[in-house]
Design a protein around this motif. Structure first.
Motif: not given
Length: 266
Positions: A225-228, A237-244, A246-254
């Motif tokens: 769950s999101c830790c807020l 948001k944290c990199y492992t946040c379930p609210k992120m 896929p596109a947001e996580r890809d951008a963060r990873r890059e």
């Protein structure tokens, strides 16, 4: 008993923080005035935009107490006294964030019997959760003006992460075996009714994992769950946040990979 592991990761020890900016008798975590004052003080430290972030971290710090009981039970066959009356809740500033933890008043314990271990632990854990942890979590959420589910829903990830850490770093097979047995008892043996919920919040049946840009080939478990943590000025948001997404996580990873490449080049 060696407290170095829980001191480092859970900020729990007989010594406590070196320079605490906030101290509160942990038994006061059910008191409205004390909780509200702590949330306000903590929010100022981390530039939180509301009550939710600090309340979330206060609530999940109680999960760390439960994880510590598991760790010390597996390592030493001892059930530590982590009753709230034996603890002082503390906060300490670290750059742009704060650490929350507990100072133990007196290090005392009850030996866990070899015969009837499961029955003994189930009885003690159930009482501890019902009388100490549940009232504190519910009070923190109520006084922060948020649903307690926002806290409880993080417990599955928190404890599963500790399980994976112990399995990876504990060299003694007998300790790992005791930990897994006790973990199963806590997550599956304690009835959901103890928490006033439909399911035991510690149970994480189907954890999901995502690519790890910091350590390729070693996936990261997604939060249950999101830790807020993003609820602060310029927060994200944290990199492992379930609210992120896929596109947001890809951008963060890059972005992370670019930062790592830049650091390596420098």
């Amino acid at each position: 008993m060696d407290f170095s592991l829980v001191r480092t990761y859970f900020h729990l020890s007989p010594e406590g923080f070196d320079h605490p900016l906030l101290e509160l008798a942990a038994a006061s975590l059910t008191d409205a005035d004390a909780v509200i004052a702590s949330i306000r003080a903590g929010s100022a430290l981390v530039q939180a935009t509301g009550n939710e972030l600090v309340a979330s971290f206060m609530g999940t710090s109680l999960c760390n107490l439960c994880a510590t009981l598991l760790i010390f039970g597996a390592q030493y066959d001892r059930l530590l006294d982590l009753s709230l009356t034996n603890l002082t809740f503390q906060a300490e500033q670290h750059d742009d964030h704060a650490h929350l933890g507990y100072r133990i008043g007196e290090v005392r314990w009850t030996d866990i019997p070899a015969e009837g271990r499961a029955e003994f632990l189930l009885e003690r854990w159930t009482a501890y959760l019902r009388e100490e942890i549940v009232p504190a979590v519910e009070a923190i959420a109520t006084h922060a003006g948020m649903k307690s589910a926002l806290i409880w829903n993080q417990y599955a990830y928190q404890l599963a992460y500790v399980r994976d850490f112990i399995l990876e770093h504990e060299p003694r097979e007998e300790v790992k075996a005791r930990f897994l047995s006790d973990y199963a008892l806590l997550t599956e043996g304690v009835p959901a009714e103890v928490f006033g919920r439909k399911t035991n919040p510690f149970l994480h049946r189907n954890p999901r994992y995502v690519d790890n840009p910091w350590q390729p080939g070693k996936p990261l478990m997604m939060n249950s769950s999101c830790c807020l943590y993003h609820c602060r000025v310029d927060g994200e948001k944290c990199y492992t946040c379930p609210k992120m997404t896929p596109a947001e996580r890809d951008a963060r990873r890059e972005r992370v990979l670019a930062e790592l490449a830049g650091a390596a080049a420098g």
